[in-house]
Design an enzyme around this catalytic site. Sequence first.
Site, PDB file in Angstrom:
ATOM      1  N   SER A  22     103.750  91.315  38.267  1.00  0.00           N
ATOM      2  CA  SER A  22     103.935  92.763  38.342  1.00  0.00           C
ATOM      3  C   SER A  22     103.625  93.413  36.984  1.00  0.00           C
ATOM      4  O   SER A  22     103.898  92.811  35.939  1.00  0.00           O
ATOM      5  CB  SER A  22     105.412  93.019  38.711  1.00  0.00           C
ATOM      6  N   ALA A  57     101.338  99.656  32.923  1.00  0.00           N
ATOM      7  CA  ALA A  57     100.957 101.060  33.090  1.00  0.00           C
ATOM      8  C   ALA A  57     100.191 101.527  31.850  1.00  0.00           C
ATOM      9  O   ALA A  57     100.697 101.452  30.735  1.00  0.00           O
ATOM     10  CB  ALA A  57     102.208 101.909  33.282  1.00  0.00           C
ATOM     11  N   GLN A 100      97.055  98.504  35.694  1.00  0.00           N
ATOM     12  CA  GLN A 100      97.636  99.677  36.347  1.00  0.00           C
ATOM     13  C   GLN A 100      97.329 100.895  35.486  1.00  0.00           C
ATOM     14  O   GLN A 100      97.539 100.864  34.274  1.00  0.00           O
ATOM     15  CB  GLN A 100      99.146  99.490  36.467  1.00  0.00           C
ATOM     16  N   TYR A 184     106.967 108.877  37.673  1.00  0.00           N
ATOM     17  CA  TYR A 184     105.873 109.352  36.822  1.00  0.00           C
ATOM     18  C   TYR A 184     105.035 110.391  37.573  1.00  0.00           C
ATOM     19  O   TYR A 184     105.337 110.752  38.703  1.00  0.00           O
ATOM     20  CB  TYR A 184     105.055 108.160  36.296  1.00  0.00           C
ATOM     21  N   ARG A 232     100.724 101.824  43.670  1.00  0.00           N
ATOM     22  CA  ARG A 232     102.171 101.561  43.683  1.00  0.00           C
ATOM     23  C   ARG A 232     102.878 102.804  44.203  1.00  0.00           C
ATOM     24  O   ARG A 232     102.721 103.901  43.662  1.00  0.00           O
ATOM     25  CB  ARG A 232     102.667 101.176  42.290  1.00  0.00           C
ATOM     26  N   LEU A 304     113.326  91.934  42.573  1.00  0.00           N
ATOM     27  CA  LEU A 304     114.249  90.785  42.594  1.00  0.00           C
ATOM     28  C   LEU A 304     113.788  89.677  43.548  1.00  0.00           C
ATOM     29  O   LEU A 304     114.564  89.166  44.352  1.00  0.00           O
ATOM     30  CB  LEU A 304     115.681  91.240  42.904  1.00  0.00           C
ATOM     31  N   GLY A 326     108.269  90.211  38.508  1.00  0.00           N
ATOM     32  CA  GLY A 326     108.342  90.840  37.185  1.00  0.00           C
ATOM     33  C   GLY A 326     109.129  90.000  36.207  1.00  0.00           C
ATOM     34  O   GLY A 326     108.597  89.100  35.544  1.00  0.00           O
ATOM     35  N   ARG A 327     110.431  90.252  36.144  1.00  0.00           N
ATOM     36  CA  ARG A 327     111.247  89.640  35.094  1.00  0.00           C
ATOM     37  C   ARG A 327     111.282  88.116  35.170  1.00  0.00           C
ATOM     38  O   ARG A 327     111.387  87.453  34.128  1.00  0.00           O
ATOM     39  CB  ARG A 327     112.663  90.233  35.150  1.00  0.00           C
TER      40      ARG A 327
HETATM   41  C1  LIG Z   1     109.836  95.277  30.886  1.00  0.00           C
HETATM   42  C2  LIG Z   1     109.431  95.942  32.174  1.00  0.00           C
HETATM   43  C3  LIG Z   1     108.378  96.842  32.171  1.00  0.00           C
HETATM   44  C4  LIG Z   1     107.945  97.418  33.370  1.00  0.00           C
HETATM   45  N1  LIG Z   1     106.830  98.210  33.355  1.00  0.00           N
HETATM   46  C5  LIG Z   1     106.288  98.607  34.532  1.00  0.00           C
HETATM   47  C6  LIG Z   1     105.002  99.205  34.582  1.00  0.00           C
HETATM   48  O1  LIG Z   1     104.300  99.319  33.580  1.00  0.00           O
HETATM   49  N2  LIG Z   1     104.543  99.635  35.785  1.00  0.00           N
HETATM   50  C7  LIG Z   1     105.271  99.448  36.939  1.00  0.00           C
HETATM   51  O2  LIG Z   1     104.823  99.874  38.008  1.00  0.00           O
HETATM   52  N3  LIG Z   1     106.459  98.832  36.919  1.00  0.00           N
HETATM   53  C8  LIG Z   1     106.964  98.382  35.761  1.00  0.00           C
HETATM   54  N4  LIG Z   1     108.133  97.677  35.754  1.00  0.00           N
HETATM   55  C9  LIG Z   1     108.759  97.330  37.044  1.00  0.00           C
HETATM   56  C10 LIG Z   1     108.293  95.931  37.489  1.00  0.00           C
HETATM   57  O3  LIG Z   1     106.884  95.900  37.691  1.00  0.00           O
HETATM   58  C11 LIG Z   1     109.004  95.494  38.765  1.00  0.00           C
HETATM   59  O4  LIG Z   1     108.691  96.411  39.789  1.00  0.00           O
HETATM   60  C12 LIG Z   1     110.521  95.460  38.582  1.00  0.00           C
HETATM   61  O5  LIG Z   1     110.854  94.789  37.367  1.00  0.00           O
HETATM   62  C13 LIG Z   1     111.199  94.741  39.752  1.00  0.00           C
HETATM   63  O6  LIG Z   1     110.696  93.448  39.900  1.00  0.00           O
HETATM   64  P1  LIG Z   1     111.484  92.149  39.312  1.00  0.00           P
HETATM   65  O7  LIG Z   1     112.852  92.152  39.917  1.00  0.00           O
HETATM   66  O8  LIG Z   1     110.660  90.978  39.793  1.00  0.00           O
HETATM   67  O9  LIG Z   1     111.542  92.245  37.827  1.00  0.00           O
HETATM   68  C14 LIG Z   1     108.607  97.119  34.572  1.00  0.00           C
HETATM   69  C15 LIG Z   1     109.688  96.245  34.562  1.00  0.00           C
HETATM   70  C16 LIG Z   1     110.084  95.638  33.392  1.00  0.00           C
HETATM   71  C17 LIG Z   1     111.227  94.635  33.424  1.00  0.00           C
END
Ligand SMILES: Cc1cc2nc3c(=O)[nH]c(=O)nc-3n(C[C@H](O)[C@H](O)[C@H](O)COP(=O)(O)O)c2cc1C
Length: 400
Positions: A22, A57, A100, A184, A232, A304, A326-327
């Site tokens: 992500s 982003a 993105q 955004y 998205r 998650l 993501g995380r």
């Molecule tokens: C450090 C960080 C930066 C993020 N930056 C973006 C981003 O640039 N664009 C976006 O659409 N989501 C962003 N997100 C959201 C993640 O892409 C993802 O949707 C969100 O963390 C939930 O997924 P996860 O539970 O697997 O972490 C970010 C999340 C984190 C933790």
Amino acid sequence: MSALFQPLQTGGVTLENRIVVSPMCQYSAVEGLAQPWHLIHIGGLMLSGAGLVIMEATATEAAGRITHGCLGLYNHEHEAALASLVSETKKLSSAALGIQIGHAGRRASCRPVKDRNKGESLPPEEGAWQTFGPSAFGVDETWHVPKEMDADDIARVTQSFADAAQRADRAGFDVLEVHAAHGYLLHQFLSPVTNHRTDAYGGSTENRMRFPLEVVRAVRKVWPKDKALGVRVNSTDWHPEGQSIDEAVAFAQQLEAAGVDYVVMSAGNLAPGTQIPPATPGHQVDFATLVKKHTGLVSMAVGLIATPELAEEIVSEDKADLVAIGRAMLDNPRWGLHAAARLGVDVDYPPQYLRARPNNWLGFPLVHPDAQPVEATRQIDRPASSGGWDRPDINTASGR
Ligand SMILES: Cc1cc2nc3c(=O)[nH]c(=O)nc-3n(C[C@H](O)[C@H](O)[C@H](O)COP(=O)(O)O)c2cc1C
């Protein structure tokens, strides 16, 4: 047979498996330019075992950056820095690489978000800039008041998305994702909480969708058909006056008509008053399933999804086509390789790391007790027939 490790075609791009990194802001750019950090970060993630890695982003104009540390794609230098990153990191694996593009709108000009629900407007002495939005009110009384976008602003920002798309194409990205979520700019137009306009861009669902769809159509015109284009989407604002899930599905249908290849269904993060329910594993997957039901788009779930078993369940039960992680990828940038081992799938390893692959290292089942023995079908540094985990001559402390 793992569903998670089946290939999938989206647009003109065939992904090796259903795992997506992500996009995640790093707040580490300088004047919008990618730095060595980005090379290291994305390089590591290209070795994660994911089929697709999506960069953070990236602003389509300077005023669209969330912070001073956000990446940009609005000049030749930005394009050249990203072209170099793409060329280096694509040597590392066969994963597809995406980026993105977005615009922060009224949530631009702030400090990096330390607490995920609370950004802070930059004060003038820290280089604050004029922000733009659908309507002239800030996130709350402590935030900048954006300029309500007039026809010229709308035309300029639309063009900035198309220009950034062309730069991303020339830089060598395979996949482009337009950010229309998380509070955004495009989402600010979509949601009645943030869009109080009385012209053709506000009011009805159709009017609120107008600007984001104009942007997506402008991008579609210049983004090659043999690559993939995604958006998205905010499935729900989790806000009493916010955009509904029905509106999000209607938006996804319009995106399909506009020639988009996939959508990723995220949620929340719009404005004060957002009531995000406690997150549980896979808590946004149902939104991705709705898109599968009501459109022919490739549907990506996010939120998650941290374990290989959950990711496998989502894809094998056809709840979504792709899972964005993501995380869990920040925690473990080999998440995809380890997921393969947990699910008993043999996948390519980078040649430099062959000595650590599951069927080549006695330590692997010690570190990953849930891994299943994997029958080697691909290149390892000794023929599969010569042994596996139980070969003490291979698995010596000092190596060969
Ligand atoms: C450090 C960080 C930066 C993020 N930056 C973006 C981003 O640039 N664009 C976006 O659409 N989501 C962003 N997100 C959201 C993640 O892409 C993802 O949707 C969100 O963390 C939930 O997924 P996860 O539970 O697997 O972490 C970010 C999340 C984190 C933790």
